[in-house]
Scaffold this motif. Structure first.
Motif, PDB file in Angstrom:
ATOM      1  N   VAL A  57     -36.952 -52.458  -0.550  1.00  6.42           N
ATOM      2  CA  VAL A  57     -35.538 -52.186  -0.815  1.00  6.42           C
ATOM      3  C   VAL A  57     -34.865 -51.660   0.456  1.00  6.42           C
ATOM      4  O   VAL A  57     -33.737 -52.050   0.783  1.00  6.42           O
ATOM      5  CB  VAL A  57     -35.368 -51.184  -1.979  1.00  6.42           C
ATOM      6  N   VAL A  58     -35.556 -50.789   1.193  1.00  7.24           N
ATOM      7  CA  VAL A  58     -34.991 -50.276   2.450  1.00  7.24           C
ATOM      8  C   VAL A  58     -34.807 -51.407   3.454  1.00  7.24           C
ATOM      9  O   VAL A  58     -33.814 -51.451   4.187  1.00  7.24           O
ATOM     10  CB  VAL A  58     -35.885 -49.153   3.019  1.00  7.24           C
ATOM     11  N   LYS A  59     -35.749 -52.347   3.488  1.00  8.43           N
ATOM     12  CA  LYS A  59     -35.600 -53.521   4.357  1.00  8.43           C
ATOM     13  C   LYS A  59     -34.319 -54.273   4.023  1.00  8.43           C
ATOM     14  O   LYS A  59     -33.588 -54.711   4.917  1.00  8.43           O
ATOM     15  CB  LYS A  59     -36.794 -54.470   4.194  1.00  8.43           C
ATOM     16  N   ARG A  60     -34.055 -54.431   2.749  1.00  9.57           N
ATOM     17  CA  ARG A  60     -32.846 -55.144   2.321  1.00  9.57           C
ATOM     18  C   ARG A  60     -31.585 -54.357   2.682  1.00  9.57           C
ATOM     19  O   ARG A  60     -30.577 -54.935   3.108  1.00  9.57           O
ATOM     20  CB  ARG A  60     -32.903 -55.418   0.824  1.00  9.57           C
ATOM     21  N   LEU A  61     -31.624 -53.042   2.518  1.00  8.13           N
ATOM     22  CA  LEU A  61     -30.463 -52.215   2.845  1.00  8.13           C
ATOM     23  C   LEU A  61     -30.116 -52.297   4.333  1.00  8.13           C
ATOM     24  O   LEU A  61     -28.947 -52.349   4.708  1.00  8.13           O
ATOM     25  CB  LEU A  61     -30.739 -50.751   2.484  1.00  8.13           C
ATOM     26  N   ALA A  62     -31.146 -52.314   5.184  1.00  4.26           N
ATOM     27  CA  ALA A  62     -30.949 -52.243   6.629  1.00  4.26           C
ATOM     28  C   ALA A  62     -30.893 -53.604   7.309  1.00  4.26           C
ATOM     29  O   ALA A  62     -30.638 -53.680   8.516  1.00  4.26           O
ATOM     30  CB  ALA A  62     -32.074 -51.406   7.253  1.00  4.26           C
ATOM     31  N   ALA A  63     -31.122 -54.681   6.576  1.00  2.42           N
ATOM     32  CA  ALA A  63     -31.261 -56.009   7.179  1.00  2.42           C
ATOM     33  C   ALA A  63     -29.984 -56.477   7.876  1.00  2.42           C
ATOM     34  O   ALA A  63     -28.864 -56.172   7.461  1.00  2.42           O
ATOM     35  CB  ALA A  63     -31.670 -57.015   6.106  1.00  2.42           C
ATOM     36  N   ALA A  64     -30.181 -57.246   8.942  1.00  2.00           N
ATOM     37  CA  ALA A  64     -29.087 -57.845   9.704  1.00  2.00           C
ATOM     38  C   ALA A  64     -28.995 -59.332   9.379  1.00  2.00           C
ATOM     39  O   ALA A  64     -29.947 -59.928   8.862  1.00  2.00           O
ATOM     40  CB  ALA A  64     -29.339 -57.647  11.196  1.00  2.00           C
ATOM     41  N   PRO A  65     -27.846 -59.965   9.673  1.00  2.00           N
ATOM     42  CA  PRO A  65     -27.715 -61.406   9.436  1.00  2.00           C
ATOM     43  C   PRO A  65     -28.855 -62.185  10.097  1.00  2.00           C
ATOM     44  O   PRO A  65     -29.280 -61.865  11.203  1.00  2.00           O
ATOM     45  CB  PRO A  65     -26.373 -61.750  10.086  1.00  2.00           C
ATOM     46  N   GLY A  66     -29.338 -63.185   9.378  1.00  2.00           N
ATOM     47  CA  GLY A  66     -30.423 -64.005   9.899  1.00  2.00           C
ATOM     48  C   GLY A  66     -31.800 -63.550   9.485  1.00  2.00           C
ATOM     49  O   GLY A  66     -32.767 -64.304   9.593  1.00  2.00           O
ATOM     50  N   GLU A  67     -31.919 -62.306   9.015  1.00  2.00           N
ATOM     51  CA  GLU A  67     -33.220 -61.795   8.582  1.00  2.00           C
ATOM     52  C   GLU A  67     -33.464 -62.188   7.124  1.00  2.00           C
ATOM     53  O   GLU A  67     -32.542 -62.301   6.326  1.00  2.00           O
ATOM     54  CB  GLU A  67     -33.274 -60.276   8.739  1.00  2.00           C
ATOM     55  N   LYS A  68     -34.740 -62.373   6.789  1.00  2.00           N
ATOM     56  CA  LYS A  68     -35.114 -62.834   5.455  1.00  2.00           C
ATOM     57  C   LYS A  68     -34.632 -61.865   4.363  1.00  2.00           C
ATOM     58  O   LYS A  68     -34.253 -62.285   3.266  1.00  2.00           O
ATOM     59  CB  LYS A  68     -36.629 -62.990   5.383  1.00  2.00           C
ATOM     60  N   ALA A  69     -34.646 -60.564   4.661  1.00  2.00           N
ATOM     61  CA  ALA A  69     -34.285 -59.557   3.663  1.00  2.00           C
ATOM     62  C   ALA A  69     -32.771 -59.412   3.478  1.00  2.00           C
ATOM     63  O   ALA A  69     -32.310 -58.732   2.562  1.00  2.00           O
ATOM     64  CB  ALA A  69     -34.879 -58.203   4.054  1.00  2.00           C
ATOM     65  N   TYR A  70     -31.983 -60.043   4.353  1.00  2.00           N
ATOM     66  CA  TYR A  70     -30.525 -59.919   4.313  1.00  2.00           C
ATOM     67  C   TYR A  70     -29.966 -60.589   3.065  1.00  2.00           C
ATOM     68  O   TYR A  70     -30.290 -61.740   2.762  1.00  2.00           O
ATOM     69  CB  TYR A  70     -29.950 -60.584   5.561  1.00  2.00           C
ATOM     70  N   GLY A  71     -29.142 -59.849   2.305  1.00  2.00           N
ATOM     71  CA  GLY A  71     -28.602 -60.400   1.074  1.00  2.00           C
ATOM     72  C   GLY A  71     -27.432 -59.586   0.553  1.00  2.00           C
ATOM     73  O   GLY A  71     -26.807 -58.816   1.288  1.00  2.00           O
ATOM     74  N   ARG A  72     -27.160 -59.747  -0.728  1.00  2.00           N
ATOM     75  CA  ARG A  72     -26.028 -59.053  -1.349  1.00  2.00           C
ATOM     76  C   ARG A  72     -26.105 -57.549  -1.163  1.00  2.00           C
ATOM     77  O   ARG A  72     -25.105 -56.889  -0.841  1.00  2.00           O
ATOM     78  CB  ARG A  72     -25.983 -59.398  -2.844  1.00  2.00           C
ATOM     79  N   LEU A  73     -27.295 -56.968  -1.378  1.00  2.00           N
ATOM     80  CA  LEU A  73     -27.446 -55.518  -1.241  1.00  2.00           C
ATOM     81  C   LEU A  73     -27.123 -55.078   0.184  1.00  2.00           C
ATOM     82  O   LEU A  73     -26.437 -54.075   0.397  1.00  2.00           O
ATOM     83  CB  LEU A  73     -28.872 -55.104  -1.623  1.00  2.00           C
ATOM     84  N   SER A  74     -27.588 -55.832   1.181  1.00  2.00           N
ATOM     85  CA  SER A  74     -27.325 -55.506   2.587  1.00  2.00           C
ATOM     86  C   SER A  74     -25.822 -55.469   2.855  1.00  2.00           C
ATOM     87  O   SER A  74     -25.294 -54.498   3.413  1.00  2.00           O
ATOM     88  CB  SER A  74     -27.968 -56.549   3.521  1.00  2.00           C
TER      89      SER A  74
END
Length: 271
Positions: free
Chosen positions: A143-160
């Protein structure tokens, strides 16, 4: 949730309880929060009070929100010696945090959030962003990965996108499963969310932005054009400020806001 000796309470799966038992991690979290005089600290899910203890020692005012009613009498006895301690037996997802804030004292929120409610609770708390200085959360590492993710990263999404719209996100440090009892099957991490006093990329219509981001990542393998086809007509899809042949994960927060504003204009155009 936190653990301290002397309380026989067992962690309950239905509440997502995993008690923190690593004193090094507990102190590291307390130092990260570092309560100051005059601040209002709010702890979500104090559990057995392991983190509550160092927070109560440092905080002038400490509100704790605990859902498990079996823990409430024990917490009251343990911390009633602290004059600024206040306990609320309630569901944090339904709690009105605005009632705790004061004009010159924004809230500082801390919590080891149960994995099963972490995302909806974060969105609930963001609705009080104007009254919150910062939030320190223990969350599942993914979840922290998703919160901190930048564009282009796999974890990047709505939560980010939606959390970064409101908050500066800082991934502080990781917490291994062995720091808990019972040990979860996943790694955890501590994140700091600090709501912006002035939004860096304010959207003209937040509802349009939310709908856009949800639609874009709901079909993340498709291009934005495909995600928007059921929303806008063929002519309205032309000349937008963002390349809609891209996928959602390629867009920055600023891109999403620019696209949202343009869509809002087109939806509000006369016949």
């Amino acid at each position: 949730m936190n653990y301290t000796p002397g309380n026989p309470h067992r962690a309950r799966k239905r509440f997502g309880q995993n008690f923190l038992i690593d004193h090094t991690i507990i102190q590291q979290i307390a130092r990260s929060v570092s309560p100051k005089a005059g601040e209002i600290i709010v702890e979500i899910g104090p559990g057995q009070g392991a983190l509550t203890e160092p927070l109560a020692e440092r905080a002038e005012t400490l509100h704790v929100i605990e859902l498990d009613r079996d823990l409430v009498p024990w917490l009251k006895v343990r911390f009633e010696k602290h004059p600024g301690f206040r306990l609320h037996q309630t569901d944090a997802l339904k709690f009105d945090f605005a009632q705790l804030a004061e004009a010159d004292k924004p809230l500082r929120i801390v919590g080891n959030l149960p994995y099963n409610i972490s995302t909806p609770l974060i969105f609930h708390l963001i609705s009080y962003a104007d009254q919150v200085k910062d939030m320190h959360f223990m969350l599942q590492k993914e979840v922290v990965k998703r919160l901190a993710a930048a564009p282009g990263e796999k974890a990047y999404g709505r939560l980010s996108v939606m959390v970064q719209y409101y908050c500066q996100v800082n991934w502080l440090f990781d917490v291994p499963p062995g720091s808990f009892d019972p040990a979860p099957k996943v790694d955890s991490a501590i994140v700091r969310l600090a709501p912006y006093k002035t939004l860096p990329h304010p959207a003209r219509n937040i509802k349009t932005l939310e709908k856009l981001v949800t639609a874009a990542f709901g079909q993340r393998r498709k291009t934005l054009r495909n995600a928007l086809k059921t929303w806008l007509g063929a002519e309205q899809l032309e000349g937008l400020p963002v390349d809609i042949t891209k996928r959602a994960e390629a867009l920055s927060l600023a891109d999403f806001v620019a696209l949202s504003d343009a869509i809002d204009d087109r939806l509000n155009e006369g016949p």
